[in-house]
Motif scaffolding. Structure first.
Motif, PDB file in Angstrom:
ATOM      1  N   GLN A   1       0.839  -1.201   0.000  1.00  0.00           N
ATOM      2  CA  GLN A   1       0.000   0.000   0.000  1.00  0.00           C
ATOM      3  C   GLN A   1       0.874   1.251   0.000  1.00  0.00           C
ATOM      4  N   VAL A   2       0.253   2.365  -0.374  1.00  0.00           N
ATOM      5  CA  VAL A   2       0.937   3.657  -0.367  1.00  0.00           C
ATOM      6  C   VAL A   2       0.050   4.676   0.333  1.00  0.00           C
ATOM      7  N   MET A   3       0.670   5.750   0.808  1.00  0.00           N
ATOM      8  CA  MET A   3      -0.086   6.886   1.331  1.00  0.00           C
ATOM      9  C   MET A   3      -0.386   7.818   0.160  1.00  0.00           C
ATOM     10  N   THR A   4      -1.648   8.204   0.028  1.00  0.00           N
ATOM     11  CA  THR A   4      -2.022   9.123  -1.052  1.00  0.00           C
ATOM     12  C   THR A   4      -2.427  10.498  -0.537  1.00  0.00           C
ATOM     13  N   GLU A   5      -2.685  10.624   0.757  1.00  0.00           N
ATOM     14  CA  GLU A   5      -2.963  11.901   1.409  1.00  0.00           C
ATOM     15  C   GLU A   5      -2.338  11.864   2.802  1.00  0.00           C
ATOM     16  N   PRO A   6      -1.796  12.956   3.278  1.00  0.00           N
ATOM     17  CA  PRO A   6      -1.766  14.310   2.712  1.00  0.00           C
ATOM     18  C   PRO A   6      -0.716  14.485   1.619  1.00  0.00           C
ATOM     19  N   ILE A   7       0.189  13.494   1.494  1.00  0.00           N
ATOM     20  CA  ILE A   7       1.161  13.493   0.405  1.00  0.00           C
ATOM     21  C   ILE A   7       1.151  12.102  -0.189  1.00  0.00           C
ATOM     22  N   PHE A   8       1.776  11.947  -1.333  1.00  0.00           N
ATOM     23  CA  PHE A   8       2.013  10.605  -1.839  1.00  0.00           C
ATOM     24  C   PHE A   8       3.338  10.118  -1.277  1.00  0.00           C
ATOM     25  N   SER A   9       3.326   8.933  -0.707  1.00  0.00           N
ATOM     26  CA  SER A   9       4.571   8.364  -0.197  1.00  0.00           C
ATOM     27  C   SER A   9       4.456   6.851  -0.150  1.00  0.00           C
ATOM     28  N   TYR A  10       5.578   6.189  -0.403  1.00  0.00           N
ATOM     29  CA  TYR A  10       5.656   4.757  -0.154  1.00  0.00           C
ATOM     30  C   TYR A  10       5.772   4.538   1.345  1.00  0.00           C
ATOM     31  N   LEU A  11       5.378   3.354   1.792  1.00  0.00           N
ATOM     32  CA  LEU A  11       5.312   3.069   3.218  1.00  0.00           C
ATOM     33  C   LEU A  11       6.410   2.110   3.635  1.00  0.00           C
ATOM     34  N   ASN A  12       6.864   2.311   4.861  1.00  0.00           N
ATOM     35  CA  ASN A  12       7.787   1.370   5.464  1.00  0.00           C
ATOM     36  C   ASN A  12       7.021   0.081   5.752  1.00  0.00           C
ATOM     37  N   GLY A  13       7.449  -1.010   5.142  1.00  0.00           N
ATOM     38  CA  GLY A  13       6.699  -2.260   5.253  1.00  0.00           C
ATOM     39  C   GLY A  13       6.576  -2.771   6.672  1.00  0.00           C
ATOM     40  N   THR A  14       7.525  -2.421   7.539  1.00  0.00           N
ATOM     41  CA  THR A  14       7.500  -2.893   8.925  1.00  0.00           C
ATOM     42  C   THR A  14       6.624  -2.011   9.800  1.00  0.00           C
ATOM     43  N   THR A  15       6.883  -0.708   9.804  1.00  0.00           N
ATOM     44  CA  THR A  15       6.162   0.183  10.720  1.00  0.00           C
ATOM     45  C   THR A  15       4.727   0.445  10.283  1.00  0.00           C
ATOM     46  N   SER A  16       4.407   0.229   9.016  1.00  0.00           N
ATOM     47  CA  SER A  16       3.050   0.515   8.545  1.00  0.00           C
ATOM     48  C   SER A  16       2.111  -0.674   8.651  1.00  0.00           C
ATOM     49  N   SER A  17       2.631  -1.841   8.944  1.00  0.00           N
ATOM     50  CA  SER A  17       1.813  -3.060   8.919  1.00  0.00           C
ATOM     51  C   SER A  17       0.620  -2.973   9.862  1.00  0.00           C
ATOM     52  N   ASP A  18       0.857  -2.546  11.114  1.00  0.00           N
ATOM     53  CA  ASP A  18      -0.246  -2.447  12.078  1.00  0.00           C
ATOM     54  C   ASP A  18      -1.278  -1.421  11.639  1.00  0.00           C
ATOM     55  N   ILE A  19      -0.824  -0.310  11.094  1.00  0.00           N
ATOM     56  CA  ILE A  19      -1.741   0.745  10.643  1.00  0.00           C
ATOM     57  C   ILE A  19      -2.663   0.219   9.554  1.00  0.00           C
ATOM     58  N   ILE A  20      -2.127  -0.542   8.654  1.00  0.00           N
ATOM     59  CA  ILE A  20      -2.877  -1.017   7.488  1.00  0.00           C
ATOM     60  C   ILE A  20      -3.838  -2.147   7.852  1.00  0.00           C
ATOM     61  N   TYR A  21      -3.414  -3.059   8.721  1.00  0.00           N
ATOM     62  CA  TYR A  21      -4.160  -4.304   8.896  1.00  0.00           C
ATOM     63  C   TYR A  21      -4.828  -4.500  10.262  1.00  0.00           C
ATOM     64  N   SER A  22      -4.658  -3.572  11.219  1.00  0.00           N
ATOM     65  CA  SER A  22      -5.120  -3.850  12.589  1.00  0.00           C
ATOM     66  C   SER A  22      -6.634  -3.847  12.771  1.00  0.00           C
ATOM     67  N   LEU A  23      -7.399  -3.374  11.801  1.00  0.00           N
ATOM     68  CA  LEU A  23      -8.853  -3.504  11.948  1.00  0.00           C
ATOM     69  C   LEU A  23      -9.261  -4.973  11.954  1.00  0.00           C
ATOM     70  N   TYR A  24      -8.535  -5.787  11.184  1.00  0.00           N
ATOM     71  CA  TYR A  24      -8.833  -7.224  11.187  1.00  0.00           C
ATOM     72  C   TYR A  24      -8.339  -7.835  12.497  1.00  0.00           C
ATOM     73  N   GLY A  25      -9.243  -8.512  13.175  1.00  0.00           N
ATOM     74  CA  GLY A  25      -8.914  -9.068  14.481  1.00  0.00           C
ATOM     75  C   GLY A  25      -9.139  -8.091  15.619  1.00  0.00           C
ATOM     76  N   LEU A  26      -9.749  -6.936  15.324  1.00  0.00           N
ATOM     77  CA  LEU A  26     -10.004  -5.941  16.361  1.00  0.00           C
ATOM     78  C   LEU A  26     -10.918  -6.534  17.430  1.00  0.00           C
ATOM     79  N   THR A  27     -10.477  -6.477  18.680  1.00  0.00           N
ATOM     80  CA  THR A  27     -11.198  -7.099  19.790  1.00  0.00           C
ATOM     81  C   THR A  27     -11.281  -6.127  20.955  1.00  0.00           C
ATOM     82  N   ALA A  28     -12.447  -6.060  21.566  1.00  0.00           N
ATOM     83  CA  ALA A  28     -12.646  -5.172  22.714  1.00  0.00           C
ATOM     84  C   ALA A  28     -12.371  -5.917  24.014  1.00  0.00           C
TER      85      ALA A  28
END
Length: 515
Positions: free
Chosen positions: A241-268
């Motif tokens: 995945q890439v960031m398209t706002e507020p700028i276009f940027s490629y993502l760090n595959g390690t640090t961005s993983s939680d941001i991209i995928y953490s909705l899956y498995g979200l538990t209260a």
């Protein structure tokens, strides 16, 4: 009689005496070890004597209804219909997803309710057991219309148990607290706390658009699949995945993983309020949320709203300085209409900033994909690359076309020219590596004034070009536009070193990384 015969007779007498003694010990029970073992077995049997008392003994489908009253208000359990066509449910939780284990525990544990033991028969003082005015009462209605009511008292001296009695009796029992917890706890504790199931490898989920909005930032962060306009020929991208706002940027595959995928498995951790009204949302800061996360695709539309923080108390009763969780609302999945308390470990978006997850590479083009690198402005230079496959000369392998599939590992830059003059390939590689390190530590949205003083173009054949434009900002800072979008502010010394490195390649000198 000679001495030999005398010796034989004496030995025989001794053996006979020993045998008789052993026989006496055996027949009289004088074997002490056997006696000890027998006594131990008897004592163990006595200590394990079953004192349990069966209080209810029916089938689970004989339970028609259970009305629970407890410190949290209680609930009404409706058993499975006699026809079996309607499942058991909690009357107050219709429309929400209740834990299937909780439902089965209520019916099965009630149907086979067993006390650990009788504590006191016909107790004269129920108050000492917490049974005179119990906080937890549950009334069981059976299919034959029989009704029995039970009281749950204090925690017993053996902590795993609670004191317990029936409403029309003063016999006091101990019952496992784990058995009674479904009656003691709030109805909210019966809910399934998984807000969105984890995605398995077999799930064919197409990544849509993930948007993170923070109340304290005046821009949104938007993430999309790196395809279409942004797709590169390289298969070694930092992230899919890439960031398209507020700028276009490629993502760090390690640090961005939680941001991209953490909705899956979200538990209260727990449900706090069921079917919340506007005043409930306001009470927990959800009418003006700190963070909103939306994830929209072809077959899904999820929204996580994050409100006030929750702070645990320390041993002295003081609130911890760091939040342990946040109150949240989640939509897009049926049966989740609650205010939930979610542990902070599940919420990486709370303090997210672009600089946390963007790649350190402003552009991402494998050198073997590049055909030209051009500079115009304060420095004019035009590099042209020749890229060849190492297997081009191997004509004996008839299957090479099928196996290679343009494998980039087979490609190599074999020649480079600068303004038509051949230069050292290794020094150009060092220059290109320096270009890829163009810093991305400070993002910038404010469009610069005037014209670019230097433009860097990286061409990948006719398929793709990255264009980086540099604009004066301050004496020490330069604003960068990436493909026409204002994106970064960098140190001007990086550009100064870029120009010097181009001249170094031109003159056959060594490229320097420092700037």
């Amino acid at each position: 009689m000679n001495d030999k015969i005398k010796g034989i007779i004496v030995c025989g007498v001794v053996v006979a005496c020993l045998g008789g003694t052993l026989g006496i010990l055996k027949f009289t029970g004088a074997d002490k070890s056997s006696e000890d073992e027998s006594e131990a077995e008897s004592s163990e049997t006595e200590s394990e004597e079953d004192e349990s008392v069966q209080l209810i003994d029916v089938d689970s489908d004989d339970i028609a209804q259970i009305v629970v009253t407890n410190a949290s208000g209680g609930y009404t359990f409706i058993g499975e219909s006699e026809s079996g066509l309607e499942s058991a449910y909690i009357e107050e939780l219709v429309g929400l997803t209740v834990s299937t284990n909780a439902i089965s525990d209520i019916s099965e544990d009630t149907a086979q309710l067993t006390a650990y033991k009788l504590v006191e028969e016909e107790a004269s003082n129920l108050a000492k057991y917490g049974l005179e005015e119990p906080e937890t009462i549950f009334e069981v209605t059976f299919r034959d219309d029989t009704v029995r009511t039970f009281y749950v008292g204090d925690v017993a001296t053996q902590n795993r148990y609670r004191y317990f009695c029936e409403s029309d009796s003063t016999d006091v029992y101990m019952v496992l607290e784990s058995t009674l917890s479904v009656f003691i706890d709030s109805k909210e504790s019966l809910l399934d706390t998984t807000l969105l199931a984890s995605a398995s490898d077999d799930d064919d989920i197409e990544f849509g658009v993930l948007t993170v909005s923070r109340k304290d930032l005046d821009y949104d962060m938007v993430f999309e699949e790196d395809d279409g306009e942004y797709e590169k020929s390289s298969s070694s991208m930092p992230s899919a995945q890439v960031m398209t706002e507020p700028i276009f940027s490629y993502l760090n595959g390690t640090t961005s993983s939680d941001i991209i995928y953490s909705l899956y498995g979200l538990t209260a951790t727990e449900a706090v309020v069921t079917f919340p009204e506007e005043e409930d949302l306001a009470e927990y800061g959800l009418d003006d949320p700190q963070v909103t996360v939306t994830f929209v695709g072809d077959d899904y539309d999820y929204k996580l709203t994050i409100g006030d923080a929750y702070y645990e108390e320390n041993d002295e009763g003081e609130l911890q300085s760091t939040a342990s969780g946040y109150y949240c609302v989640f939509t897009g999945v049926e049966g989740k209409d609650c205010i939930w308390l979610v542990d902070v470990s599940y919420l990486p978006w709370v303090d997210l900033e672009p600089g946390d997850i963007i790649s350190t590479l402003m552009t991402w083009n494998m050198i073997v994909d590049v055909t030209e690198v051009n500079l115009t402005g304060d420095e004019d230079a035009s590099f042209e690359l020749t890229v060849e496959s190492e297997s081009d000369d191997d004509d004996s392998d008839e299957d090479s076309d099928d196996d290679s599939e343009d494998d980039e590992d087979d490609l190599e830059v074999t020649a480079v020219t600068l303004d038509g003059e051949e230069v050292d390939v290794d020094e150009f590689k060092s220059l290109y590596q320096y270009i890829l390190t163009c810093p991305t530590s400070e993002i910038c949205f404010e469009d610069p004034d005037g014209e670019a003083f230097l433009t860097l173009e990286i061409k990948c054949g006719d398929d793709y070009s990255d264009v980086i434009e540099f604009y004066k900002d301050t004496e020490r800072r330069t604003i960068v536009k990436l493909n026409g979008r204002t994106s970064y502010r960098i140190q001007t010394t990086w550009i100064d070193r870029l120009i010097k490195n181009v001249e170094a390649v031109r003159n056959g000198e060594e490229v320097v990384d420092d700037y």
